[in-house]
Scaffold this motif. Sequence first.
Motif, PDB file in Angstrom:
ATOM      1  N   ILE A   1      41.635 -27.608 -51.896  1.00 18.45           N
ATOM      2  CA  ILE A   1      43.060 -27.662 -52.242  1.00 18.45           C
ATOM      3  C   ILE A   1      43.798 -26.368 -51.856  1.00 18.45           C
ATOM      4  O   ILE A   1      44.889 -26.426 -51.281  1.00 18.45           O
ATOM      5  CB  ILE A   1      43.233 -27.995 -53.751  1.00 18.45           C
ATOM      6  N   PRO A   2      43.230 -25.176 -52.151  1.00 19.95           N
ATOM      7  CA  PRO A   2      43.955 -23.951 -51.768  1.00 19.95           C
ATOM      8  C   PRO A   2      44.219 -23.871 -50.264  1.00 19.95           C
ATOM      9  O   PRO A   2      45.276 -23.388 -49.845  1.00 19.95           O
ATOM     10  CB  PRO A   2      43.012 -22.826 -52.210  1.00 19.95           C
ATOM     11  N   LEU A   3      43.270 -24.374 -49.463  1.00 20.55           N
ATOM     12  CA  LEU A   3      43.476 -24.363 -48.014  1.00 20.55           C
ATOM     13  C   LEU A   3      44.645 -25.269 -47.641  1.00 20.55           C
ATOM     14  O   LEU A   3      45.486 -24.907 -46.814  1.00 20.55           O
ATOM     15  CB  LEU A   3      42.206 -24.840 -47.306  1.00 20.55           C
ATOM     16  N   MET A   4      44.729 -26.426 -48.258  1.00 18.36           N
ATOM     17  CA  MET A   4      45.821 -27.345 -47.958  1.00 18.36           C
ATOM     18  C   MET A   4      47.165 -26.748 -48.343  1.00 18.36           C
ATOM     19  O   MET A   4      48.157 -26.894 -47.639  1.00 18.36           O
ATOM     20  CB  MET A   4      45.637 -28.665 -48.720  1.00 18.36           C
ATOM     21  N   VAL A   5      47.182 -26.060 -49.476  1.00 18.57           N
ATOM     22  CA  VAL A   5      48.450 -25.543 -49.985  1.00 18.57           C
ATOM     23  C   VAL A   5      48.856 -24.260 -49.275  1.00 18.57           C
ATOM     24  O   VAL A   5      49.998 -24.111 -48.849  1.00 18.57           O
ATOM     25  CB  VAL A   5      48.361 -25.304 -51.513  1.00 18.57           C
ATOM     26  N   SER A   6      47.905 -23.332 -49.109  1.00 23.55           N
ATOM     27  CA  SER A   6      48.348 -22.043 -48.569  1.00 23.55           C
ATOM     28  C   SER A   6      47.728 -21.670 -47.232  1.00 23.55           C
ATOM     29  O   SER A   6      47.993 -20.592 -46.707  1.00 23.55           O
ATOM     30  CB  SER A   6      48.151 -20.928 -49.606  1.00 23.55           C
ATOM     31  N   GLY A   7      46.950 -22.574 -46.625  1.00 24.20           N
ATOM     32  CA  GLY A   7      46.433 -22.297 -45.289  1.00 24.20           C
ATOM     33  C   GLY A   7      47.498 -22.524 -44.223  1.00 24.20           C
ATOM     34  O   GLY A   7      48.584 -23.013 -44.512  1.00 24.20           O
ATOM     35  N   THR A   8      47.167 -22.154 -42.993  1.00 19.79           N
ATOM     36  CA  THR A   8      48.069 -22.433 -41.864  1.00 19.79           C
ATOM     37  C   THR A   8      47.460 -23.598 -41.081  1.00 19.79           C
ATOM     38  O   THR A   8      46.266 -23.862 -41.193  1.00 19.79           O
ATOM     39  CB  THR A   8      48.156 -21.216 -40.929  1.00 19.79           C
ATOM     40  N   PRO A   9      48.261 -24.278 -40.248  1.00 22.97           N
ATOM     41  CA  PRO A   9      47.709 -25.350 -39.417  1.00 22.97           C
ATOM     42  C   PRO A   9      46.517 -24.872 -38.581  1.00 22.97           C
ATOM     43  O   PRO A   9      45.531 -25.600 -38.442  1.00 22.97           O
ATOM     44  CB  PRO A   9      48.881 -25.759 -38.532  1.00 22.97           C
ATOM     45  N   GLU A  10      46.572 -23.647 -38.075  1.00 22.66           N
ATOM     46  CA  GLU A  10      45.465 -23.126 -37.263  1.00 22.66           C
ATOM     47  C   GLU A  10      44.194 -22.988 -38.104  1.00 22.66           C
ATOM     48  O   GLU A  10      43.106 -23.366 -37.690  1.00 22.66           O
ATOM     49  CB  GLU A  10      45.813 -21.760 -36.656  1.00 22.66           C
ATOM     50  N   LYS A  11      44.374 -22.423 -39.295  1.00 19.40           N
ATOM     51  CA  LYS A  11      43.214 -22.250 -40.182  1.00 19.40           C
ATOM     52  C   LYS A  11      42.623 -23.604 -40.551  1.00 19.40           C
ATOM     53  O   LYS A  11      41.398 -23.749 -40.640  1.00 19.40           O
ATOM     54  CB  LYS A  11      43.638 -21.535 -41.473  1.00 19.40           C
ATOM     55  N   ILE A  12      43.492 -24.565 -40.779  1.00 17.36           N
ATOM     56  CA  ILE A  12      43.020 -25.896 -41.162  1.00 17.36           C
ATOM     57  C   ILE A  12      42.224 -26.514 -40.020  1.00 17.36           C
ATOM     58  O   ILE A  12      41.140 -27.061 -40.224  1.00 17.36           O
ATOM     59  CB  ILE A  12      44.209 -26.789 -41.589  1.00 17.36           C
ATOM     60  N   GLU A  13      42.738 -26.378 -38.796  1.00 19.67           N
ATOM     61  CA  GLU A  13      42.005 -26.967 -37.679  1.00 19.67           C
ATOM     62  C   GLU A  13      40.622 -26.325 -37.549  1.00 19.67           C
ATOM     63  O   GLU A  13      39.613 -27.007 -37.389  1.00 19.67           O
ATOM     64  CB  GLU A  13      42.762 -26.833 -36.358  1.00 19.67           C
ATOM     65  N   GLU A  14      40.609 -25.011 -37.654  1.00 14.60           N
ATOM     66  CA  GLU A  14      39.343 -24.298 -37.520  1.00 14.60           C
ATOM     67  C   GLU A  14      38.362 -24.735 -38.618  1.00 14.60           C
ATOM     68  O   GLU A  14      37.183 -24.986 -38.362  1.00 14.60           O
ATOM     69  CB  GLU A  14      39.614 -22.795 -37.623  1.00 14.60           C
ATOM     70  N   TYR A  15      38.900 -24.843 -39.823  1.00 17.30           N
ATOM     71  CA  TYR A  15      38.055 -25.237 -40.951  1.00 17.30           C
ATOM     72  C   TYR A  15      37.475 -26.635 -40.744  1.00 17.30           C
ATOM     73  O   TYR A  15      36.270 -26.857 -40.903  1.00 17.30           O
ATOM     74  CB  TYR A  15      38.858 -25.180 -42.267  1.00 17.30           C
ATOM     75  N   VAL A  16      38.359 -27.578 -40.371  1.00 16.49           N
ATOM     76  CA  VAL A  16      37.902 -28.966 -40.195  1.00 16.49           C
ATOM     77  C   VAL A  16      36.880 -29.045 -39.062  1.00 16.49           C
ATOM     78  O   VAL A  16      35.861 -29.729 -39.174  1.00 16.49           O
ATOM     79  CB  VAL A  16      39.107 -29.912 -39.942  1.00 16.49           C
ATOM     80  N   ARG A  17      37.147 -28.313 -37.974  1.00 15.91           N
ATOM     81  CA  ARG A  17      36.213 -28.334 -36.842  1.00 15.91           C
ATOM     82  C   ARG A  17      34.821 -27.872 -37.294  1.00 15.91           C
ATOM     83  O   ARG A  17      33.813 -28.536 -37.061  1.00 15.91           O
ATOM     84  CB  ARG A  17      36.735 -27.429 -35.718  1.00 15.91           C
ATOM     85  N   ASN A  18      34.796 -26.728 -37.971  1.00 16.66           N
ATOM     86  CA  ASN A  18      33.506 -26.185 -38.427  1.00 16.66           C
ATOM     87  C   ASN A  18      32.818 -27.096 -39.426  1.00 16.66           C
ATOM     88  O   ASN A  18      31.606 -27.295 -39.372  1.00 16.66           O
ATOM     89  CB  ASN A  18      33.704 -24.806 -39.060  1.00 16.66           C
ATOM     90  N   LEU A  19      33.623 -27.638 -40.330  1.00 17.19           N
ATOM     91  CA  LEU A  19      33.028 -28.498 -41.359  1.00 17.19           C
ATOM     92  C   LEU A  19      32.428 -29.747 -40.728  1.00 17.19           C
ATOM     93  O   LEU A  19      31.274 -30.089 -40.989  1.00 17.19           O
ATOM     94  CB  LEU A  19      34.090 -28.898 -42.394  1.00 17.19           C
ATOM     95  N   LEU A  20      33.218 -30.413 -39.885  1.00 15.19           N
ATOM     96  CA  LEU A  20      32.734 -31.674 -39.316  1.00 15.19           C
ATOM     97  C   LEU A  20      31.503 -31.450 -38.444  1.00 15.19           C
ATOM     98  O   LEU A  20      30.586 -32.273 -38.421  1.00 15.19           O
ATOM     99  CB  LEU A  20      33.847 -32.379 -38.539  1.00 15.19           C
ATOM    100  N   LYS A  21      31.481 -30.316 -37.753  1.00 18.89           N
ATOM    101  CA  LYS A  21      30.309 -29.989 -36.944  1.00 18.89           C
ATOM    102  C   LYS A  21      29.037 -30.048 -37.810  1.00 18.89           C
ATOM    103  O   LYS A  21      27.989 -30.502 -37.379  1.00 18.89           O
ATOM    104  CB  LYS A  21      30.484 -28.583 -36.356  1.00 18.89           C
ATOM    105  N   ASP A  22      29.194 -29.569 -39.065  1.00 19.13           N
ATOM    106  CA  ASP A  22      28.027 -29.504 -39.955  1.00 19.13           C
ATOM    107  C   ASP A  22      27.729 -30.808 -40.685  1.00 19.13           C
ATOM    108  O   ASP A  22      26.592 -31.043 -41.078  1.00 19.13           O
ATOM    109  CB  ASP A  22      28.233 -28.400 -41.008  1.00 19.13           C
ATOM    110  N   VAL A  23      28.762 -31.613 -40.939  1.00 20.53           N
ATOM    111  CA  VAL A  23      28.505 -32.745 -41.846  1.00 20.53           C
ATOM    112  C   VAL A  23      28.646 -34.138 -41.228  1.00 20.53           C
ATOM    113  O   VAL A  23      28.254 -35.117 -41.851  1.00 20.53           O
ATOM    114  CB  VAL A  23      29.427 -32.693 -43.104  1.00 20.53           C
TER     115      VAL A  23
END
Lengths: 213, 411
Positions: free
Chosen positions: B352-374
Amino acid sequence: MGSSPLDELVDAFVNLEEDKVLNLVERLLKEGGDPVDVLEACRSATKIIGERFERGEYFLSELVYAGEIFNRVMEAVLPKVTKEIKPIGTIVLGTVQGDIHDIGKNIFKAFSQAAGFEVIDLGVDVPPERFVEAVIEYKPNIVGMSGLLTLAIESMKKTVEVLKSAGLRDKIKIIIGGGRVDENAKQYVEADEWADQATIGVRKCRELISVMA
Amino acid sequence: MSKMPEELIREKSERLSRVMELKEPDRVPLSFASCFGEFMARYSGITVDDFLFNYDKTRESAVKFASDFLHDMLVLAPGAEGFIFSVAFSNHPDIAPLVRFLTGPMHDILNDKYTRWPGRELLHNIPFQFIGGEFMSLSEYDDLIEDPVEFIIKTVLPRTCGTLEAPGSQQAMAALVRLGMESLKFGSFLGALGADLARVGYPSLPITFAYCPLDFIGDFLRKPTGALIDVRRVPDKVKSACEALIKPILNVALALKPAGANLAFIPLHLNEYLAPKLYNEFYWPYLKRVIVELYNNGIKSFVFFEGYHDAHLETILELPRGWGIAYFEKTDIRKAKKVLEGHSCVMGGLPIPLMVSGTPEKIEEYVRNLLKDVMSGGGFILAPGVAEIPGETPIENMRAIIKAVEKHGRY
């Protein structure tokens, strides 16, 4: 073994043996034990419980129960206290306006009382003005603002602003607590400390007053 | 080239059924859910009050959201936790599902003490709050154990609902008639919403509802803290009460089976509070029985594991393989996927904190890394950590999530 009844009390409390704790407290007080020693034993016990929680050995279920046991010990001990016990500090505590969650606040309250703080509990959904009145009336060292909802962060910020404009901000330390607070929230709200777990909050309050002293 | 709604529905249904079967779909499904409607209301330019009290506006708002933020699974229920009302009517399968959510209008009718609402007990334009309370004394466990439904109807509801305080009175009878009328309205709202969403390409979820017995005691009868203390003071009574609650809970969940429901949503609450020893004694055995019983009836479960479930992750493996969806809030999602690989469909992953206070770039990076793992092996649904989109989530962050799944979630 040679362990004193007070050591036994600490052990029983840490192991959350409610009946044993209450029996020991009753016996100690009946035999003329100093209520202050009993409170001191409870303080040691809750400190150990807090450490176990922070190490992941205890869970919230244990903190809630420990808080309940402590409240019952207080009921037994307080009427016996004849001399004034000087608290290590005073905390004005409340769940901020718009939020009515109190589980975390109540655990924090029990554990900070056990740690030797006097706690003025303003309850839930507390407007900023009520915090101001309480700070004027009780002159606390610390103001603790609790909240679970994300909107609570806004209320905390507003409360800090109102305390500021009342000229009280420099006289107190402010700690915010709740499941969703973090370093960012602390900075945004302009608080001095934050905690997302009650026992960490108590530890930080001890640190805050040692800095103030 | 935009796809026809029928084609989108087929695609999404296929995607979801493949992950439920623990297989790889064409892309990681993305799910959003909401009860408070804060984000949807803000985005569609209505107040939270309207979202929660005016079903027509709720529909418009939801359709606008679903059309503009393309995803795969939308779970929308503009109401508070009202499972006790379903249990109260659990012997009446035509009524039980309709009172599962305590909506704003139902709150106005019942004057219940469980919840507080915008423009009523709360300021305007903020979400409702569930507060619960202690509505049963320690000594009443025996009554609950003897007949949970009777006890709730005769003793608990008169305490919890202002207009039901004098059973049999004109006021109470009128309140029940009004509740009936309102629940029909809510039912037709849900039907109409399903049709609206189908027109913009969303499959409707054949969902029903169940509950964990100890949560029922904590949420509706003894307060969560009360339940936690009761397991110490009256452990045997708590166990008997949990046992007694299983049947009415199953009756509620099975009420929608004839209508084709095959997925039971179960929101957990006390799971993260409990130390493993207590969890395995007072919580899990009864929850497990609910899930397994439903599974044997052809209904999978969709369990929201609130907070941190890390300490209890392995217990999920005791369920039959393919039992349903494990939706996590703050649990380490990588670890959860690893532990439950090939056994449970895992859902969650967006903090939730990422959704609220992250940036679009941070979100993309996060999702990319997460999906790579899961994502490998399938059986994964990406979703916010709670079944809600926080009101202050920036629109560009929502778009970034959708784009990132499209870009990094293809198999």
